[in-house]
Design a protein around this motif. Structure first.
Motif, short mmCIF file in Angstrom:
data_model
loop_
_atom_site.label_atom_id
_atom_site.label_comp_id
_atom_site.label_asym_id
_atom_site.label_seq_id
_atom_site.Cartn_x
_atom_site.Cartn_y
_atom_site.Cartn_z
N ASP A 56 64.75 24.90 -10.03
CA ASP A 56 65.99 25.43 -9.44
C ASP A 56 65.73 26.58 -8.47
O ASP A 56 66.66 27.16 -7.92
N GLN A 57 64.46 26.92 -8.24
CA GLN A 57 64.15 28.04 -7.34
C GLN A 57 63.51 27.61 -6.01
O GLN A 57 63.59 28.33 -5.03
N VAL A 58 62.89 26.43 -6.03
CA VAL A 58 62.01 26.08 -4.90
C VAL A 58 62.73 26.05 -3.55
O VAL A 58 62.20 26.50 -2.54
N LEU A 59 63.96 25.55 -3.54
CA LEU A 59 64.69 25.46 -2.27
C LEU A 59 64.96 26.84 -1.66
O LEU A 59 65.13 26.96 -0.46
N PHE A 60 65.03 27.85 -2.54
CA PHE A 60 65.45 29.18 -2.08
C PHE A 60 64.28 30.15 -1.94
O PHE A 60 64.47 31.36 -1.83
N ALA A 61 63.07 29.59 -1.95
CA ALA A 61 61.88 30.43 -1.81
C ALA A 61 61.92 31.16 -0.47
O ALA A 61 62.50 30.67 0.50
N ASP A 62 61.28 32.31 -0.44
CA ASP A 62 61.23 33.11 0.79
C ASP A 62 60.15 32.51 1.70
O ASP A 62 59.11 33.12 1.94
N ALA A 63 60.42 31.30 2.18
CA ALA A 63 59.41 30.54 2.92
C ALA A 63 59.86 30.36 4.37
O ALA A 63 61.01 30.62 4.72
N ASP A 64 58.91 29.91 5.23
CA ASP A 64 59.27 29.60 6.62
C ASP A 64 59.93 28.22 6.71
O ASP A 64 60.80 27.98 7.53
N VAL A 65 59.44 27.31 5.85
CA VAL A 65 59.91 25.92 5.89
C VAL A 65 60.23 25.47 4.47
O VAL A 65 59.46 25.77 3.55
#
Ligand code: NAI
Length: 355
Positions: free
Chosen positions: A223-232
């Motif tokens: 439930d966290q992966v989509l909202f990671a502080d990532a570029d993509v």
């Protein structure tokens, strides 16, 4: 117009196939043959009722028209559904009866695997019709399309990085990958090799274990992966992951993944645009799977190297769409539809193939 035909929304042909002896109840929808024979998989699913099956097959076949057109293929859009539970209702007789129904269409529809059907099923269907793809390599088919699909997504992600960050590379970038199946696992490996930092998640622990020890990979909760502080962020599991709620929480500048039907509703394309997030239309970047099975239709049969070479054009198709979206100030989803419509209008009168 009212009634059943009103629902067909431009579909050329919708065939209901029934076989009492085997229990087959199937619908084949041919949306368009303007660019060539319609190609699309067969979904075997326990729909709650016939109406739900019809809605699904019409929606899916229309999407195939746009997917093939954007991919530059000489193929139209079609799809089939078999109503039933593949775990209990699958039988040789049912699949052969379905193959016969595909054959009735005389090449206007070519089938392939989809949710609930496998390359083994396609081998049985082939005993009744030549109009089938998605076979195993031992049967002369293209095998696991995850390789081609992951390659297309990876190259598309680079092209999107070029547009969003000015450099077409993922080296030193942070990518969050949801879903580590046939596509996600290969994508993660390719990105690690390129020097990206990865955040990954999957509901299946075995899938996570396949990549958890690779350098630069961090595993997080699903439930966290989509909202990671990532570029993509790269959805490679389920559809409808981009909704009003999730879009508001996204940190990434780019969404680029293989999962089909990522947008919950059409308006979600506008929501992504309003937030300045570059959405790479799913059916454009995941076209590697279709390009791969379509290669089986070549006179000399399937060749992996040729299929992969063709997948290498997927990022060019994406770039044209992203440029049009920017020039016309429209969503990338609208730009993809426009490019597909333009190609259909421009070349459909010139094709050798006549449906
Ligand atoms: P797959 O079934 O091999 O992998 C999907 C993975 O997602 C599985 O490991 C599953 O455990 C995981 N998953 C399921 N629910 C999840 C959740 N809530 N959170 C995180 N992970 C979850 O499927 P594949 O072939 O890798 O395809 C991925 C997506 O790409 C699917 O949506 C598929 O329809 C689409 N696609 C695949 C193509 C292909 O060639 N394989 C072609 C075009 C689209």
């Amino acid at each position: 117009m009212e009634g059943t035909f009103a629902r067909f929304e431009g579909h050329e042909q919708v065939v209901f196939a029934n076989d009492d002896a085997s229990g087959l109840r199937a619908i084949i929808a041919v949306h368009s043959t303007r660019l060539g024979p319609s190609l699309g998989g067969t979904r075997f699913h326990p729909y709650p009722d016939d109406d739900a099956a019809l809605t699904d097959v019409l929606r899916l076949s229309r999407a195939m028209t746009y997917k093939a057109a954007c991919a530059g293929l000489d193929l139209g859009g079609g799809k089939a559904v078999i109503i039933g539970d593949p775990t209990t209702d699958r039988s040789e007789a049912l699949l052969r009866a379905f193959g016969r129904a595909v054959d009735w269409l005389g090449g206007r529809y070519i089938t392939a695997c989809d949710v609930g059907t496998t390359p083994r099923d396609m081998a049985i269907i082939r005993r009744e019709t030549r109009n089938v793809t998605g076979l195993d390599t031992e049967e002369g088919g293209s095998g696991d399309s995850g390789i081609a699909t992951a390659h297309g997504v990876h190259l598309s992600m680079r092209a999107a990085a070029g547009v969003a960050f000015g450099e077409p590379t993922l080296q030193g970038r942070h990518v969050a990958v949801q879903g580590l199946g046939k596509v996600g696992t290969r994508l993660v490996r390719a990105l690690v090799e390129e020097g990206a930092k990865l955040t990954v998640a999957d509901v299946d622990e075995e899938a996570v274990d396949r990549v958890a020890d690779l350098p630069g990979v961090e595993v997080v909760a699903v439930d966290q992966v989509l909202f990671a502080d990532a570029d993509v962020v790269s959805p490679n599991a389920l559809g409808a992951v981009l909704t009003q709620t999730t879009i508001a929480l996204l940190q990434a500048r780019i969404v680029c993944g293989a999962a089909n039907n990522q947008l919950g509703v059409d308006e979600d394309a506008d929501r992504l645009r309003e937030r300045g997030i570059l959405y790479c239309p799913d059916y454009v970047v995941n076209a590697g799977g279709l390009i791969n099975v379509a290669d089986e239709l070549h006179d000399g049969g399937y060749r992996h190297d040729r299929a992969i070479r063709r997948v290498e054009h997927v990022p060019d198709n994406l770039t044209r769409i992203l440029e049009l979206a920017r020039a016309e100030d429209i969503t990338t989803e609208a730009a993809a539809e426009e490019i597909a419509e333009r190609r259909i209008a421009a070349v459909s009168g010139l094709l050798r193939w006549r449906g």
